[in-house]
Scaffold this motif. Structure first.
Motif, mmCIF file in Angstrom:
data_model
loop_
_atom_site.group_PDB
_atom_site.id
_atom_site.type_symbol
_atom_site.label_atom_id
_atom_site.label_comp_id
_atom_site.label_asym_id
_atom_site.label_seq_id
_atom_site.Cartn_x
_atom_site.Cartn_y
_atom_site.Cartn_z
ATOM 1 N N LEU A 122 0.828 -1.203 0.000
ATOM 2 C CA LEU A 122 0.000 0.000 0.000
ATOM 3 C C LEU A 122 0.866 1.260 0.000
ATOM 4 O O LEU A 122 0.597 2.219 -0.708
ATOM 5 N N PHE A 287 -1.926 -5.518 4.853
ATOM 6 C CA PHE A 287 -3.284 -6.040 4.631
ATOM 7 C C PHE A 287 -4.224 -5.573 5.745
ATOM 8 O O PHE A 287 -5.374 -5.217 5.515
ATOM 9 N N ALA A 290 -4.846 -1.860 5.159
ATOM 10 C CA ALA A 290 -5.688 -1.538 3.994
ATOM 11 C C ALA A 290 -7.055 -2.184 4.100
ATOM 12 O O ALA A 290 -8.037 -1.640 3.601
ATOM 13 N N THR A 298 -18.050 -1.910 5.696
ATOM 14 C CA THR A 298 -18.997 -2.402 4.692
ATOM 15 C C THR A 298 -20.028 -3.341 5.304
ATOM 16 O O THR A 298 -21.233 -3.215 5.045
ATOM 17 N N LEU A 350 -21.275 -0.700 -1.015
ATOM 18 C CA LEU A 350 -19.983 -0.083 -1.350
ATOM 19 C C LEU A 350 -20.165 1.195 -2.173
ATOM 20 O O LEU A 350 -19.328 2.091 -2.137
ATOM 21 N N HIS A 356 -13.268 3.830 0.929
ATOM 22 C CA HIS A 356 -12.186 4.756 0.548
ATOM 23 C C HIS A 356 -12.851 5.822 -0.332
ATOM 24 O O HIS A 356 -13.100 5.571 -1.511
ATOM 25 N N PHE A 423 -13.007 -0.549 -5.093
ATOM 26 C CA PHE A 423 -11.704 -1.173 -4.839
ATOM 27 C C PHE A 423 -10.615 -0.526 -5.694
ATOM 28 O O PHE A 423 -9.532 -1.087 -5.836
ATOM 29 N N ILE A 431 -5.359 -5.173 -4.419
ATOM 30 C CA ILE A 431 -4.833 -6.485 -4.828
ATOM 31 C C ILE A 431 -5.727 -7.612 -4.290
ATOM 32 O O ILE A 431 -5.784 -8.698 -4.858
ATOM 33 N N ALA A 432 -6.454 -7.295 -3.202
ATOM 34 C CA ALA A 432 -7.223 -8.336 -2.517
ATOM 35 C C ALA A 432 -8.729 -8.192 -2.760
ATOM 36 O O ALA A 432 -9.529 -8.721 -1.987
HETATM 37 C C1 HEM Z 1 -14.297 -3.910 1.651
HETATM 38 C C2 HEM Z 1 -13.021 -4.167 1.632
HETATM 39 C C3 HEM Z 1 -11.965 -3.400 0.874
HETATM 40 C C4 HEM Z 1 -12.081 -2.250 0.124
HETATM 41 C C5 HEM Z 1 -13.337 -1.443 -0.159
HETATM 42 C C6 HEM Z 1 -10.760 -1.947 -0.378
HETATM 43 C C7 HEM Z 1 -10.466 -0.856 -1.183
HETATM 44 C C8 HEM Z 1 -9.201 -0.543 -1.624
HETATM 45 C C9 HEM Z 1 -8.882 0.625 -2.413
HETATM 46 C C10 HEM Z 1 -9.889 1.681 -2.870
HETATM 47 C C11 HEM Z 1 -7.550 0.605 -2.649
HETATM 48 C C12 HEM Z 1 -6.785 1.636 -3.467
HETATM 49 C C13 HEM Z 1 -6.961 1.231 -4.915
HETATM 50 C C14 HEM Z 1 -6.474 2.208 -5.930
HETATM 51 O O1 HEM Z 1 -5.732 3.141 -5.587
HETATM 52 O O2 HEM Z 1 -6.843 2.046 -7.126
HETATM 53 C C15 HEM Z 1 -7.009 -0.571 -2.016
HETATM 54 C C16 HEM Z 1 -5.684 -0.941 -2.061
HETATM 55 C C17 HEM Z 1 -5.171 -2.040 -1.416
HETATM 56 N N1 HEM Z 1 -5.887 -2.966 -0.697
HETATM 57 FE FE1 HEM Z 1 -7.895 -3.019 -0.445
HETATM 58 N N2 HEM Z 1 -9.879 -2.891 0.067
HETATM 59 C C18 HEM Z 1 -10.570 -3.794 0.840
HETATM 60 C C19 HEM Z 1 -10.050 -4.903 1.461
HETATM 61 C C20 HEM Z 1 -8.741 -5.294 1.422
HETATM 62 C C21 HEM Z 1 -8.214 -6.470 2.064
HETATM 63 C C22 HEM Z 1 -9.037 -7.474 2.869
HETATM 64 C C23 HEM Z 1 -6.872 -6.486 1.823
HETATM 65 C C24 HEM Z 1 -5.841 -7.500 2.230
HETATM 66 C C25 HEM Z 1 -6.065 -8.757 2.567
HETATM 67 C C26 HEM Z 1 -6.556 -5.320 1.021
HETATM 68 C C27 HEM Z 1 -5.306 -5.003 0.553
HETATM 69 C C28 HEM Z 1 -5.006 -3.902 -0.213
HETATM 70 C C29 HEM Z 1 -3.653 -3.548 -0.629
HETATM 71 C C30 HEM Z 1 -2.378 -4.317 -0.300
HETATM 72 C C31 HEM Z 1 -3.763 -2.385 -1.396
HETATM 73 C C32 HEM Z 1 -2.618 -1.623 -2.073
HETATM 74 C C33 HEM Z 1 -2.406 -2.182 -3.476
HETATM 75 C C34 HEM Z 1 -1.286 -1.481 -4.235
HETATM 76 O O3 HEM Z 1 -1.052 -0.300 -4.010
HETATM 77 O O4 HEM Z 1 -0.657 -2.138 -5.088
HETATM 78 N N3 HEM Z 1 -7.715 -4.619 0.790
HETATM 79 N N4 HEM Z 1 -8.028 -1.253 -1.393
#
Ligand code: HEM
Length: 486
Positions: A122, A287, A290, A298, A350, A356, A423, A431-432
């Motif tokens: 992240l 994780f 994020a 949610t 969502l 976010h 997402f 990624i997740a």
């Molecule tokens: C309702 C649940 C979730 C929502 C709404 C959500 C939403 C997001 C959003 C909006 C971003 C930024 C995406 C972008 O800039 O285009 C993000 C990035 C990320 N999320 Fe999620 N997320 C959720 C759950 C999770 C879970 C459960 C994990 C890990 C197990 C996770 C891991 C990550 C990581 C590692 C990133 C950074 C990816 C990168 O920069 O390469 N997220 N998420």
């Protein structure tokens, strides 16, 4: 007397320099000839947000609604920092999908040498993010995510135990869903077994420690100085705890290698060119950072909406029960695929309560908007106001109404892909996302299968958001009446 005179002159000099610097910073968009909302001294366009009077999503929505259609983007200031605020879905599509190669950075602060767990997917940018992303993409493939479903289902059974065969009673829904999501994180991201996760849960609430917004802001603006001064974003005891847990779980797993796949740590350590253990621990922490907040928000917002619309709640429960019956009572990958209306309900949650409220990008190369005179300069920070897009009446009629029908296949296909980005997407998308969708669905099945929810005297209607958080969270815990159904 002379001393006082000198002190006054120095103070006046310092104030003049400060005033000039603020004016120069807040003149950035004017100098570039870009349409922008006139900034307020010091606060830019987020007056009221810093003091907690309004949520950042409202500040973004006001500017989005006020300027949409007049230009592809406007200039925006978060305090003194200039941002590009994307208004046009075509531009959003270019930034997120077609020209994502110009926008691979996010520009968050991380300090891998002083704070190893900040070296997560992240927070990292540049070549470090690129190589980590390539390895993580191998971990989060659909086949691996499917293998984690039995573990999710096993953990979700604790929701049923927790609720029991209750006659009508008031329950704290935020606590109920947080217990489930923390258990899943402890288990799948950190490899902790079925034991009590109370200590883990405690640290998830305390990882920010003595967080100060102004310090984080300065670290974001001057990352080199912040690293030199060893500025740390998180509480050190929390970081020590999470690192210790992840490292000891990896050692434990290696001792009993042939166990079935249950954790993301295992997947990272089994990769062809695995990361070292501390790097893997950083991913587990990333994780948590994020994922936990958005998952909690949610599921709680979803139950809140269903409690207010009993016919939608009954329809969702009926679908869950019928599907389970067809699958012999088991929550299988096939069963999750069949839960079409339940997925619509989660998507509508969502949309209406986007955890976010914006996506963040930094231009790594200059980007000339095709067929236009506009340019996004290298180094410009870009905000994509997803929450505002999700409530745009031109995309979603009567946008403040909760209506899962908007996510029926045909309705969904009639909108451009950039109209729904909870997402994010593209290179820096979540990624997740698939894993999170699975977790939400498994959680919803366990919550709804045998229980009915309705508003109680302590339910805040309409919902109020916590203005002091960037993520969308309810201002106070969501409470509802719960009763068992036959
Ligand atoms: C309702 C649940 C979730 C929502 C709404 C959500 C939403 C997001 C959003 C909006 C971003 C930024 C995406 C972008 O800039 O285009 C993000 C990035 C990320 N999320 Fe999620 N997320 C959720 C759950 C999770 C879970 C459960 C994990 C890990 C197990 C996770 C891991 C990550 C990581 C590692 C990133 C950074 C990816 C990168 O920069 O390469 N997220 N998420």
């Amino acid at each position: 007397m002379e001393l006082l005179h000198r002190a006054l002159l120095s103070a006046l000099g310092a104030l003049s320099i400060f005033y000039a610097l603020v004016k120069i910073s807040l003149g950035y968009w004017k100098r570039r000839g870009i349409l922008h909302e006139k900034p307020k001294f010091l606060w830019g366009n987020i007056k009221g947000v810093v003091g907690g009077k309004r949520h950042v999503q409202d500040a973004l929505r006001d500017v989005y609604a006020g300027y949409k259609g007049r230009a592809p983007f406007v200039g925006f200031y978060a305090c003194l920092k200039p941002f590009i605020l994307a208004l046009d879905l075509k531009l959003v599509h270019q930034i997120v999908f077609t020209d994502a190669g110009h926008f691979t950075s996010r520009g968050l602060y991380s300090n891998p040498s002083g704070e190893p767990l900040s070296a997560n997917l992240l927070q990292l940018d540049g070549h470090k993010w690129r190589s980590l992303h390539a390895k993580s993409a191998e971990v989060f493939i659909p086949a691996n995510m499917k293998k984690l479903i039995p573990r999710l289902v096993q953990i979700s059974s604790r929701i049923q135990t927790n609720l029991g065969k209750t006659s009508l009673q008031t329950r704290n829904i935020s606590e109920l869903v947080a217990a489930f999501n923390v258990d899943v994180m402890a288990s799948t991201a950190f490899g902790l077994g079925g034991q009590d996760h109370q200590e883990f849960a405690k640290w998830t609430r305390n990882n920010w420690g003595d967080f100060k917004l102004w310090q984080a802001y300065l670290a974001l603006e001057f990352p080199l100085v912040a690293r030199l001064l060893q500025y740390k974003s998180y509480a050190e005891p929390a970081m020590a705890y999470f690192q210790k847990v992840a490292l000891s779980q990896m050692q434990e797993q290696r001792r009993r290698d042939r166990q079935p796949l249950q954790t993301l740590l295992q997947l990272y350590s089994n990769a062809d060119q695995p990361l070292d253990d501390v790097q893997i621990a950083a991913q587990a922490f990333g994780f948590l950072l994020a994922g936990l907040g958005p998952l909690n928000a949610t599921l709680s917002f979803c139950l809140y909406e269903l409690a207010r619309q009993p016919e939608l709640q009954d329809r969702t429960r009926l679908e869950i029960r019928k599907t389970l019956e067809q699958q012999g009572g088991q929550v299988t990958p096939e069963c999750l695929r069949e839960l079409k209306f339940s997925k619509q309900v989660l998507n509508e949650t969502l949309r209406l309560h986007t955890p976010h409220p914006f996506l963040l990008r930094r231009a790594t190369k200059e980007f000339e908007l095709p067929e236009s005179v506009f340019v996004i300069a290298k180094g410009n920070s870009v905000l994509i106001p997803t929450a505002a897009i999700h409530r745009d009446p031109e995309l979603y009629e009567d946008p403040d109404r909760f209506d899962p029908g908007r996510f029926e296949e045909e309705a969904r296909r009639s909108r451009p892909p950039a109209a729904f980005l909870p997402f994010g997407d593209g290179l820096r998308g979540c990624i997740a996302a698939r894993f999170a969708e699975q977790q939400l669905l498994v959680g919803l099945v366990a919550l709804l299968k045998d229980h009915r929810y309705s508003p109680c005297a302590e339910t805040t209607i309409p919902i109020e958001y916590d203005n002091r958080r960037l993520l969308l969270m309810p201002k106070s815990d969501i409470k509802l009446n719960v009763e068992g159904v036959d």
